[in-house]
Design a protein around this motif. Sequence first.
Motif, PDB file in Angstrom:
ATOM      1  N   ALA A  63       0.841  -1.093   0.030  1.00 54.52           N
ATOM      2  CA  ALA A  63      -0.004   0.106  -0.029  1.00 54.52           C
ATOM      3  C   ALA A  63       0.888   1.218  -0.046  1.00 54.52           C
ATOM      4  O   ALA A  63       2.004   1.140   0.547  1.00 54.52           O
ATOM      5  CB  ALA A  63      -0.972   0.107   1.174  1.00 54.52           C
ATOM      6  N   LEU A  64       0.340   2.282  -0.419  1.00 52.99           N
ATOM      7  CA  LEU A  64       1.041   3.617  -0.368  1.00 52.99           C
ATOM      8  C   LEU A  64      -0.212   4.711  -0.466  1.00 52.99           C
ATOM      9  O   LEU A  64      -1.085   4.421  -1.021  1.00 52.99           O
ATOM     10  CB  LEU A  64       1.838   3.999  -1.494  1.00 52.99           C
ATOM     11  CG  LEU A  64       1.417   3.798  -2.897  1.00 52.99           C
ATOM     12  CD1 LEU A  64       2.413   4.499  -3.910  1.00 52.99           C
ATOM     13  CD2 LEU A  64       1.425   2.456  -3.543  1.00 52.99           C
ATOM     14  N   HIS A  65       0.072   5.723   0.122  1.00 56.08           N
ATOM     15  CA  HIS A  65      -0.597   7.005   0.159  1.00 56.08           C
ATOM     16  C   HIS A  65      -0.174   8.053  -0.929  1.00 56.08           C
ATOM     17  O   HIS A  65       0.955   8.456  -0.673  1.00 56.08           O
ATOM     18  CB  HIS A  65      -0.573   7.738   1.567  1.00 56.08           C
ATOM     19  CG  HIS A  65      -1.635   8.443   1.927  1.00 56.08           C
ATOM     20  ND1 HIS A  65      -1.812   9.403   2.812  1.00 56.08           N
ATOM     21  CD2 HIS A  65      -2.962   9.168   1.240  1.00 56.08           C
ATOM     22  CE1 HIS A  65      -2.548  10.059   2.956  1.00 56.08           C
ATOM     23  NE2 HIS A  65      -3.563  10.080   1.800  1.00 56.08           N
ATOM     24  N   THR A  66      -1.047   8.215  -1.761  1.00 58.13           N
ATOM     25  CA  THR A  66      -0.672   9.347  -2.784  1.00 58.13           C
ATOM     26  C   THR A  66      -2.002  10.293  -2.962  1.00 58.13           C
ATOM     27  O   THR A  66      -2.823  10.377  -2.163  1.00 58.13           O
ATOM     28  CB  THR A  66      -0.634   8.478  -4.235  1.00 58.13           C
ATOM     29  OG1 THR A  66      -1.965   8.074  -4.590  1.00 58.13           O
ATOM     30  CG2 THR A  66       0.346   7.240  -4.134  1.00 58.13           C
ATOM     31  N   ARG A  67      -1.381  11.255  -3.901  1.00 55.71           N
ATOM     32  CA  ARG A  67      -2.772  12.373  -3.996  1.00 55.71           C
ATOM     33  C   ARG A  67      -3.970  12.023  -4.476  1.00 55.71           C
ATOM     34  O   ARG A  67      -5.026  12.522  -4.272  1.00 55.71           O
ATOM     35  CB  ARG A  67      -2.133  13.223  -4.853  1.00 55.71           C
ATOM     36  CG  ARG A  67      -0.947  14.103  -4.348  1.00 55.71           C
ATOM     37  CD  ARG A  67      -0.648  15.385  -5.374  1.00 55.71           C
ATOM     38  NE  ARG A  67       0.493  15.842  -4.935  1.00 55.71           N
ATOM     39  CZ  ARG A  67       0.601  16.917  -3.846  1.00 55.71           C
ATOM     40  NH1 ARG A  67      -0.409  17.079  -3.366  1.00 55.71           N
ATOM     41  NH2 ARG A  67       1.731  17.442  -3.568  1.00 55.71           N
ATOM     42  N   PHE A  70      -5.413   6.215  -0.967  1.00 61.51           N
ATOM     43  CA  PHE A  70      -4.674   5.045  -0.673  1.00 61.51           C
ATOM     44  C   PHE A  70      -4.709   3.942  -1.690  1.00 61.51           C
ATOM     45  O   PHE A  70      -5.922   3.435  -2.312  1.00 61.51           O
ATOM     46  CB  PHE A  70      -5.473   4.420   0.500  1.00 61.51           C
ATOM     47  CG  PHE A  70      -5.158   5.547   1.740  1.00 61.51           C
ATOM     48  CD1 PHE A  70      -4.185   5.307   2.554  1.00 61.51           C
ATOM     49  CD2 PHE A  70      -6.362   6.328   1.960  1.00 61.51           C
ATOM     50  CE1 PHE A  70      -3.835   6.228   3.586  1.00 61.51           C
ATOM     51  CE2 PHE A  70      -6.009   7.079   3.115  1.00 61.51           C
ATOM     52  CZ  PHE A  70      -4.919   7.250   3.953  1.00 61.51           C
ATOM     53  N   GLU A  71      -3.568   3.435  -2.128  1.00 58.00           N
ATOM     54  CA  GLU A  71      -3.497   2.530  -3.479  1.00 58.00           C
ATOM     55  C   GLU A  71      -2.900   1.354  -2.772  1.00 58.00           C
ATOM     56  O   GLU A  71      -1.881   1.350  -1.988  1.00 58.00           O
ATOM     57  CB  GLU A  71      -2.534   3.273  -4.279  1.00 58.00           C
ATOM     58  CG  GLU A  71      -2.933   4.472  -4.881  1.00 58.00           C
ATOM     59  CD  GLU A  71      -2.172   5.007  -6.145  1.00 58.00           C
ATOM     60  OE1 GLU A  71      -2.047   4.124  -6.985  1.00 58.00           O
ATOM     61  OE2 GLU A  71      -2.057   6.174  -6.257  1.00 58.00           O
ATOM     62  N   ILE A  72      -3.680   0.228  -3.152  1.00 55.59           N
ATOM     63  CA  ILE A  72      -3.222  -1.004  -2.620  1.00 55.59           C
ATOM     64  C   ILE A  72      -2.928  -1.746  -3.969  1.00 55.59           C
ATOM     65  O   ILE A  72      -3.813  -1.728  -4.976  1.00 55.59           O
ATOM     66  CB  ILE A  72      -4.315  -1.822  -1.894  1.00 55.59           C
ATOM     67  CG1 ILE A  72      -4.452  -0.893  -0.655  1.00 55.59           C
ATOM     68  CG2 ILE A  72      -3.850  -3.298  -1.391  1.00 55.59           C
ATOM     69  CD1 ILE A  72      -5.660  -1.786   0.313  1.00 55.59           C
TER      70      ILE A  72
END
Length: 150
Positions: A63-67, A70-72
């Motif tokens: 996972a990552l937090h982007t503009r 939250f993307e998995i």
Amino acid sequence: MKIKQMDNNSVTEAIKTRFGTEVIETAFRNEKRCTVTIDRKAIVKVADYLYRGEGFRFIIATALHTRRGFEIHYHFSKDKDGLILNLHVILNPDNPQIESLSNMFNASNWIEREMHELFGIDFINHPNQEKLISEGNWAEGVYPYRKEFK
């Protein structure tokens, strides 16, 4: 539709045919690796299709937090064909939640717990979202991997 000759193009075409508008986009890194972005509500049925229908195995999720939110990325492998397929979902930044895969893949249990702790992502129907790594390390409701975007 069971795919006889396995390659990334045939896999993504089968997914697009089967799940239609729930497939947002596909991207090919090379002939052995691709990413299929899907609607978050389709995660269980697309993962089930890859596993039961096409013989992929669940590897891990990241996972990552982007503009965008939250993307998995759910990483799957078709070992005998040397393929890696990533199911990609983007969750609402204000209310990040998605159905848990831990009831389908025991291996996803701990990584979903970790993503819950670090990002505050709620995995619906997860059997145990108790703390895994942070006990005593940071305050309740603090998610250290969340970012502040201007």
